[in-house]
Design a protein around this motif. Structure first.
Motif, PDB file in Angstrom:
ATOM      1  N   ASN A   1       0.986  -1.273   0.177  1.00  0.00           N
ATOM      2  CA  ASN A   1      -0.188  -0.416  -0.047  1.00  0.00           C
ATOM      3  C   ASN A   1       0.599   0.972   0.427  1.00  0.00           C
ATOM      4  O   ASN A   1       2.213   1.424   0.588  1.00  0.00           O
ATOM      5  N   ASN A   2      -0.110   2.020  -0.543  1.00  0.00           N
ATOM      6  CA  ASN A   2       0.798   3.327  -1.072  1.00  0.00           C
ATOM      7  C   ASN A   2       0.937   4.664   0.161  1.00  0.00           C
ATOM      8  O   ASN A   2      -0.310   5.078   0.042  1.00  0.00           O
ATOM      9  N   ASN A   3       1.538   5.086   1.323  1.00  0.00           N
ATOM     10  CA  ASN A   3       1.261   5.426   2.662  1.00  0.00           C
ATOM     11  C   ASN A   3       0.856   7.087   2.138  1.00  0.00           C
ATOM     12  O   ASN A   3       0.578   7.522   3.210  1.00  0.00           O
ATOM     13  N   MET A   4       1.856   7.384   0.687  1.00  0.00           N
ATOM     14  CA  MET A   4       1.526   8.603   0.835  1.00  0.00           C
ATOM     15  C   MET A   4      -0.051   9.397  -0.057  1.00  0.00           C
ATOM     16  O   MET A   4      -0.329  10.152   0.572  1.00  0.00           O
TER      17      MET A   4
END
Lengths: 65, 400, 228
Positions: free
Chosen positions: C196-199
């Motif tokens: 998953n892309n935390n950004m």
């Protein structure tokens, strides 16, 4: 490269954008296009700086005289 | 060579306006001017021009990066072996060839992905807007692999590169218009998007997960230092740290870290090339280093824990400080452009880098954040420098 | 909502061309968020999950439609000097209603939205529509205007939230799309190394997504590009 107390790049930018106030503030009255010959020689993007300064000076001559 | 040039010239009409392959003209022009001198002739102004242009500048920077790259490949291989054996005391220079090949297997895909993704996007935008390929990415594409941890998944590098090139650069109008350093933006994106793949003690050596020894960690010097701020530091005290990572080791680069950042010697060779050719700004490099050193001294003066007490010269050789100072901060597009501005820019950037690194254990790599921050501040610094020049001129005019 | 409007169409004068335009315009070429760039703060803060986006969108829609109606009915009675205060009172009352309803029936969503429901009061879209439209138009067009702007806002919110939830948490409305992401028992894409892309969960990414949407919209419709 540029012996005067002038920022050649900022001055050229002002000349390109026809910014008369900017050119006056940055000292367009103190230079002639030939002063920029060395700048033109080293310029990595091969911009005709003398030409731009000439246009800027002409613009001031047209607008202010 | 002449033979090749003839072929290229013969192909030219096809790509010119109205030709069969007009759409592909930007790509053709990019390759033609990369290989041969462009055929432009001056029409006015000085008729002798320096041979340098943007492409040659960029290629010089890549040449300057080669020592870092070679050392980085070797170092990556070395630490992969260390991780496999689970023994940190492995001799650095033995088994050279094998280590180099191991490192190459890690680094080469990174380079291919970074260039592949970045250049594809550049070409698409180039064809759409009808300009030739922007040269800026030649450097960014090489910088990106050098600031990645060895174990980062390739698809992440691809995504981050795409993000940085589109959002960081093309939106602003391409090379020369970007506000933030593209390579650093790639790293920052990864750092915030996938923190587990960009920090901690698992990622710095390829294959740490398969280590043969339990309890072996692949942490970096900075990571270990930052743990002084936490409840249970890796080392008891500073003396033990310096036993593990001596100043010489850090200077030579025998420490784990991002691929290209570890060896200060290799970086210094690059810096010499940049300064000798007049491409990198000595002002920024020097003031950045001085800023970092001063901040290190200042923190020593405050003291408090072992990280704060780390001798200031250690700060200059660990982590990405040297690499950032030489290759990142000096990016002519995003740095300050006036001489005074450059010094200020470097000083503040160096100080911030060490400040973030020491005082915020969550972001041990403060250099990246400091340089990005200074990129944003650079136009403001320039503005005030130019304003002071204007004021000086007005004053002079008044007195005469 | 928009379908409902369409099915009622034959009912006539109420849905004259002009009135329909009031609804459809804000959905596309005059979208309150992407074109007028209003209400950005809440769009950044609460679009982490689609569910919050939908609830917030509906809440704003409700406040906007009723508020527009009330202001429009009162428009000839409000002295122009204190009109802002009157508008504020109306919004505040409606927002409190929404807030209480959310607390009563959707406590967990209400908790996540926290202060942002209250902040609908200061949402520029609402004050902007009151001031620019409801103060000068009859009740029915005002309602249509409210529906249009509310839907435009909700639609964008949901669009942004879809991207952010899909790539940030790998779910849509809480349903896992890319497989199980729990460490140790990954399935689907996660087993292949996807992460998953935390950004996407951080607010800056919402700003960038809104920016990209604006970019795409303007490159498709050149007339929206401001010249200056």
């Amino acid at each position: 490269m540029f012996p005067f107390d002038i920022f050649p790049m900022q001055l050229t930018k002002a000349a390109i954008t026809d910014d008369i106030d900017g050119m006056e503030n940055l000292g367009i009255y103190e230079v002639a296009p030939e002063d920029f010959a060395l700048c033109e020689y080293v310029c990595t993007t091969k911009i005709n700086i003398q030409d731009k300064i000439r246009t800027g000076l002409d613009l001031i001559a047209d607008e202010c005289m | 060579m002449k033979f090749l040039e003839n072929i290229v010239h013969k192909m030219e009409p096809k790509f010119a306006k109205g030709g069969k392959l007009e759409k592909w003209h930007p790509i053709f022009e990019s390759f033609a001017t990369l290989a041969f001198t462009p055929a432009h002739v001056t029409s006015k102004g000085t008729h002798i021009r320096d041979g340098v242009d943007l492409k040659r500048t960029m290629i010089m920077v890549i040449v300057a990066m080669i020592p870092c790259l070679l050392f980085g490949i070797y170092n990556t291989g070395h630490w992969e072996m260390v991780a496999a054996a689970g023994d940190r005391s492995l001799d650095f220079w033995s088994n050279g060839g094998e280590k180099f090949l191991l490192g190459l297997a890690v680094v080469l895909p990174l380079i291919i992905v970074s260039y592949g993704v970045g250049l594809t996007i550049e070409f698409i935008f180039g064809m759409k807007n009808g300009h030739s390929l922007h040269e800026g990415f030649l450097v960014s594409g090489m910088l990106i692999p050098l600031i990645m941890p060895a174990d980062v998944p390739l698809w992440m590098v691809g995504v981050a590169t795409a993000f940085a090139v589109i959002i960081g650069k093309e939106i602003f109008g391409g090379t020369g218009m970007n506000i933030l350093n593209v390579a650093l933006l790639t790293r920052a994106f990864l750092f915030f998007a996938y923190p587990t793949s960009m920090s901690g003690d698992k990622v710095w050596m390829a294959g740490t997960e398969n280590t043969a020894v339990d309890g072996f960690t692949g942490s970096t010097a900075l990571g270990d230092l930052a743990s002084f701020m936490s409840e249970k530091p890796v080392f008891e005290n500073l003396a033990e740290y310096t036993n593990n990572y001596s100043f010489m080791d850090s200077l030579m680069g025998y420490i784990p870290g991002s691929i290209g950042e570890t060896s200060v010697i290799a970086i210094l060779i690059g810096a010499l090339i940049l300064i000798a050719t007049g491409i990198g700004s000595l002002r920024i490099m020097a003031s950045f280093t001085i800023g970092g050193y001063l901040m290190g001294l200042m923190l020593n003066g405050i003291g408090g824990n072992d990280f704060l007490m780390l001798p200031a010269h250690f700060h200059l050789v660990i982590g990405g400080f040297a690499f950032g100072a030489v290759f990142m901060a000096t990016d002519p597009v995003t740095a300050s452009q006036t001489a005074t501005g450059k010094i200020l820019y470097g000083l503040i950037g160096g100080m911030l880098a060490i400040l973030i690194r020491v005082l915020n254990p969550a972001y041990p790599e403060g250099v990246m954040l400091a340089i990005l921050f200074m990129n944003v501040m650079a136009p403001i610094i320039d503005h005030y420098v130019v304003q002071s020049n204007i004021k000086r001129r007005l004053k002079r005019l008044k007195t005469t | 909502m928009s379908e409902e409007v369409k099915t009622k169409e034959p009912k006539e004068p109420l849905f004259s061309k002009k009135n329909k335009k009031l609804v459809t315009d804000p959905l596309t070429d005059n979208n309150p968020v992407t074109v007028q760039v209003l209400g950005i703060c809440s769009a950044l803060a609460i679009t982490v999950q689609v569910e919050q986006g939908i609830v917030m969108g509906v809440a704003v829609l409700f406040v906007l439609v009723l508020g527009n109606l009330i202001i429009s009915l009162l428009r000839n009675l409000i002295p122009s000097r204190i009109r802002i205060i009157v508008q504020l009172v109306v919004v505040a009352a409606l927002v409190i209603i929404v807030n209480e309803v959310l607390k009563a029936y959707m406590p967990d969503v209400s908790e996540k939205l926290s202060v942002f429901v209250g902040l609908i009061i200061t949402n520029c879209i609402i004050m902007g529509r009151f001031e620019a439209f409801a103060m000068a138009n009859k009740p029915w067009p005002s309602i249509m205007d409210g529906v249009g702007n509310g839907l435009g806002y909700a639609g964008l919110l949901i669009l942004v939230a879809v991207f952010r939830e899909l790539f940030g948490s790998g779910t849509l409305l809480g349903i896992q799309i890319f497989g199980n992401s729990l460490p140790g028992e990954e399935t689907g894409l996660y087993a292949m190394g996807y992460m998953n892309n935390n950004m996407m969960i951080l607010p800056p990414m919402a700003l960038i997504i809104v920016g990209v949407i604006i970019w795409i919209q303007r490159s498709r419709n050149k007339s929206l590009i401001e010249t200056h």
